[in-house]
Design a protein around this motif. Structure first.
Motif, PDB file in Angstrom:
ATOM      1  N   LYS A  48      53.098  86.359  23.609  1.00 14.83           N
ATOM      2  CA  LYS A  48      53.761  87.548  23.074  1.00 14.83           C
ATOM      3  C   LYS A  48      55.269  87.414  23.276  1.00 14.83           C
ATOM      4  CE  LYS A  48      49.801  89.370  22.079  1.00 14.83           C
ATOM      5  NZ  LYS A  48      49.349  89.413  20.665  1.00 14.83           N
ATOM      6  N   ASN A  50      59.051  89.010  23.111  1.00 10.75           N
ATOM      7  CA  ASN A  50      59.829  90.253  23.139  1.00 10.75           C
ATOM      8  C   ASN A  50      61.298  89.876  23.244  1.00 10.75           C
ATOM      9  OD1 ASN A  50      60.753  92.864  23.392  1.00 10.75           O
ATOM     10  ND2 ASN A  50      60.118  93.103  25.529  1.00 10.75           N
ATOM     11  N   GLN A  53      62.360  86.913  25.498  1.00 11.99           N
ATOM     12  CA  GLN A  53      61.426  86.794  26.608  1.00 11.99           C
ATOM     13  C   GLN A  53      60.017  86.497  26.083  1.00 11.99           C
ATOM     14  OE1 GLN A  53      61.971  90.536  28.788  1.00 11.99           O
ATOM     15  NE2 GLN A  53      63.025  89.374  30.397  1.00 11.99           N
ATOM     16  N   ILE A  55      56.058  86.662  26.997  1.00 10.88           N
ATOM     17  CA  ILE A  55      55.130  87.353  27.886  1.00 10.88           C
ATOM     18  C   ILE A  55      53.758  86.695  27.769  1.00 10.88           C
ATOM     19  CG2 ILE A  55      54.049  89.555  28.472  1.00 10.88           C
ATOM     20  CD1 ILE A  55      56.460  90.912  27.058  1.00 10.88           C
ATOM     21  N   ASP A  58      50.581  88.788  32.744  1.00 10.67           N
ATOM     22  CA  ASP A  58      51.479  89.651  33.521  1.00 10.67           C
ATOM     23  C   ASP A  58      52.816  88.982  33.813  1.00 10.67           C
ATOM     24  OD1 ASP A  58      49.483  91.604  33.659  1.00 10.67           O
ATOM     25  OD2 ASP A  58      48.611  90.730  35.486  1.00 10.67           O
ATOM     26  N   GLU A  59      53.013  87.764  33.311  1.00 13.78           N
ATOM     27  CA  GLU A  59      54.234  87.013  33.611  1.00 13.78           C
ATOM     28  C   GLU A  59      55.209  87.056  32.434  1.00 13.78           C
ATOM     29  OE1 GLU A  59      54.922  85.646  36.550  1.00 13.78           O
ATOM     30  OE2 GLU A  59      52.992  86.344  37.343  1.00 13.78           O
ATOM     31  N   THR A  60      56.495  87.073  32.755  1.00 15.99           N
ATOM     32  CA  THR A  60      57.554  87.076  31.742  1.00 15.99           C
ATOM     33  C   THR A  60      58.490  85.900  32.001  1.00 15.99           C
ATOM     34  OG1 THR A  60      57.466  89.489  31.539  1.00 15.99           O
ATOM     35  CG2 THR A  60      59.448  88.396  30.726  1.00 15.99           C
ATOM     36  N   TYR A  61      58.865  85.205  30.922  1.00 17.92           N
ATOM     37  CA  TYR A  61      59.706  84.017  31.029  1.00 17.92           C
ATOM     38  C   TYR A  61      60.913  84.168  30.116  1.00 17.92           C
ATOM     39  CZ  TYR A  61      55.307  82.226  32.924  1.00 17.92           C
ATOM     40  OH  TYR A  61      54.157  82.056  33.646  1.00 17.92           O
ATOM     41  N   ASP A  62      62.099  83.873  30.642  1.00 14.60           N
ATOM     42  CA  ASP A  62      63.320  83.923  29.837  1.00 14.60           C
ATOM     43  C   ASP A  62      63.413  82.689  28.951  1.00 14.60           C
ATOM     44  OD1 ASP A  62      64.183  86.339  30.952  1.00 14.60           O
ATOM     45  OD2 ASP A  62      65.112  85.311  32.657  1.00 14.60           O
TER      46      ASP A  62
END
Length: 529
Positions: A48, A50, A53, A55, A58-62
């Motif tokens: 996903k 955004n 970022q 997703i 539950d983890e988010t990566y730049d």
């Protein structure tokens, strides 16, 4: 004992039509299961975006143009395309190792959505003909190694892999050669080694397996997205666990080789390396555990998903569906015979409602339990038979997993064709010696979700109680073909290939799907009766 008198032409025609309908339904259920686990939809659901970022769960990566894609396996073309569609310019570079002919196969059947974009930054390398490591697959593995070895803590690796990934990522530790690794694979496969056993050995002989890929990529973050082709979905065994800790030992490899009786034919360099690694196993384990803090592995596609969808499709077609197991393993012949016993048990259970076949039913129940089915499963199938007879609704028994073939002959085939032929022989035996299938028609299908059963151009095959009658009529010896591991040619010549299942390469791989359909019929179901 069944009545062996001839039946009328109208009865024969009616039965042939119903058999054809059942085969169509089995193929429909199988195809629907495959479509449910196409890799592009699995990847799209997982990734996903955004803004800048990414997703995942539950983890988010730049993201800042720092995504590197490495891919290997039979299902990764579609995974690569899906990742490209989501990430677009955030992808810096990538390499994918895929089976020989994959891209042309997809073009030929118009599956353009499974091919990389025209402006793709992912280099596609084809190799591993007949699922055996070769020079092109080794070239791809070395390119992947070089790419990962150059990354920093600011980079993000998407490792996309599926069944077939082990053969497409060969990078043996020196002095073991590529040819020796291929030899080991052939020897163990011919002795009936499971995929877990094969991949256990590979993990201790190759650089990028057994967590090696994550180790090489460190300190970059690594996210493994996996289409599982392994019973139990343990990521350490899928494509030999390139992003997962290695919880096996070199001593297990040596014990396996010894138990299969092939110690004398395994290359000396392989045995020597395994012995050295076994002696140093405690230190290797400590170092391995330290390396996996940078890696996460997610199963995004599995045969459980395919079975759930197959179950819904069977119900929509008017069947009472029952999932026997998603983890069928063992010998293909034995498993095929087990499905024949399941069919006989269900048909006898129906007949038992009218107080027939009590002794035969008890023997079949015992046989099924000895085959590995639980008492609970057998009781549930008995209740299914009761519901079927009370509602006059046909039954669909579903299963999935990955069996093995112990090669004794010189023929051509695959585990699904071998399973279907073994099932057909056992169904024929029941039909000749009992009245198990009186007033029932049935169809069994076994197929590989990747569309390629062994080194053949088919996904699998079907069987029914009169498969062998047709073979005898055409002068084809079924048992001889089975003994020679030549199920492909049996089905190829029988009735012009009518019982073969052809899907072409599907672009996915979540092991095999099995489907047994049973329907009550007012006539005794054979033109040979």
């Amino acid at each position: 004992m069944p009545n062996r008198g001839f039946r009328s032409n109208s009865q024969t025609i009616a039965t042939q039509i119903d058999n054809a309908v059942l085969q169509d339904h089995a193929i429909d259920i199988f195809s629907t299961a495959i479509n449910a686990v196409l890799p592009q939809s699995m990847v799209t659901k997982t990734l996903k975006l955004n803004g800048d970022q990414l997703i995942i769960g539950d983890e988010t990566y730049d993201l800042h143009g720092n995504v590197y894609i490495v891919a290997f396996g039979k299902a990764v073309l579609g995974m690569v395309r899906a990742a490209e569609d989501v990430l677009e310019d955030h992808i810096a570079e990538g390499i994918a190792s895929v089976p020989v002919g994959s891209q042309e196969d997809m073009r030929r059947v118009g599956k353009w959505d499974l091919l990389p974009r025209n402006n793709s930054r992912i280099q596609i390398i084809e190799g591993a003909a007949n699922n055996i490591p070769d020079e092109m697959a080794h070239k791809a593995a070395m390119k992947i190694y070089s790419l990962l070895d150059s990354l920093t803590e600011k980079d993000l690796v998407l490792a996309l892999f599926s069944g077939g990934g082990s053969a497409l990522l060969p990078a043996p530790y020196p002095p073991v050669t590529l040819e020796e690794m291929a030899q080991v694979t052939r020897i163990l496969s011919h002795k009936g080694a499971t995929i877990q056993q094969l991949n256990t050995v590979r993990k201790h002989l190759e650089i990028l397996k057994g967590g090696g890929l994550a180790k090489v990529a460190a300190p970059a973050k690594v996210i493994g997205l996996v289409m599982s082709d392994v019973v139990g979905n343990d990521p350490q065994f899928i494509a030999s666990g390139p992003t997962s800790p290695n919880n096996t030992t070199a001593q297990q490899c040596l014990d396996l080789i010894k138990s299969l009786g092939v110690m004398s034919v395994i290359p000396e360099s392989v045995i020597s390396m395994l012995v050295k690694r076994a002696e140093a196993s405690r230190h290797l384990k400590e170092r391995a555990e330290y390396q996996y803090k940078n890696a996460t592995t997610l199963i995004i596609g599995s045969n459980e998903i395919a079975l759930e969808v197959a179950q819904r499709r069977a119900r929509a077609l008017g069947y009472l569906p029952y999932i026997l197991s998603s983890s069928l393993v063992g010998n293909a012949i034995t498993t095929g015979e087990m499905f024949a016993k399941v069919a006989a048990f269900l048909c006898c259970s129906k007949a038992h409602q009218s107080h027939k076949n009590s002794q035969q039913l008890m023997q079949l129940e015992l046989d099924l339990i000895q085959s590995g089915l639980s008492k609970t499963t057998v009781n549930e199938m008995r209740m299914l038979a009761t519901e079927s007879i009370n509602t006059n609704v046909p039954v669909c028994i579903l299963g999935a997993g990955e069996t093995t073939v112990e090669v004794q002959g010189s023929g051509k085939g695959g585990r699904n064709q071998e399973m279907a032929l073994a099932c057909g022989l056992k169904l024929h035996e029941f039909n000749q010696t009992t009245d198990s299938f009186e007033h029932n028609i049935l169809q069994f299908l076994s197929g590989g979700t990747d569309g390629q059963d062994g080194p053949t151009d088919v996904a699998g095959a079907c069987a029914d109680p009169f498969l062998i009658n047709w073979a005898e009529k055409e002068g084809i010896d079924a048992q001889e073909h089975l003994d020679n591991n030549d199920s492909y040619h049996f089905y190829h010549y029988l009735r012009n290939g009518r019982y073969h299942i052809r899907t072409g390469l599907t672009g996915t791989n979540v092991m095999d799907i099995h489907c047994m359909l049973i329907q009550h019929h007012e006539f005794h179901t054979s033109e040979f009766s």
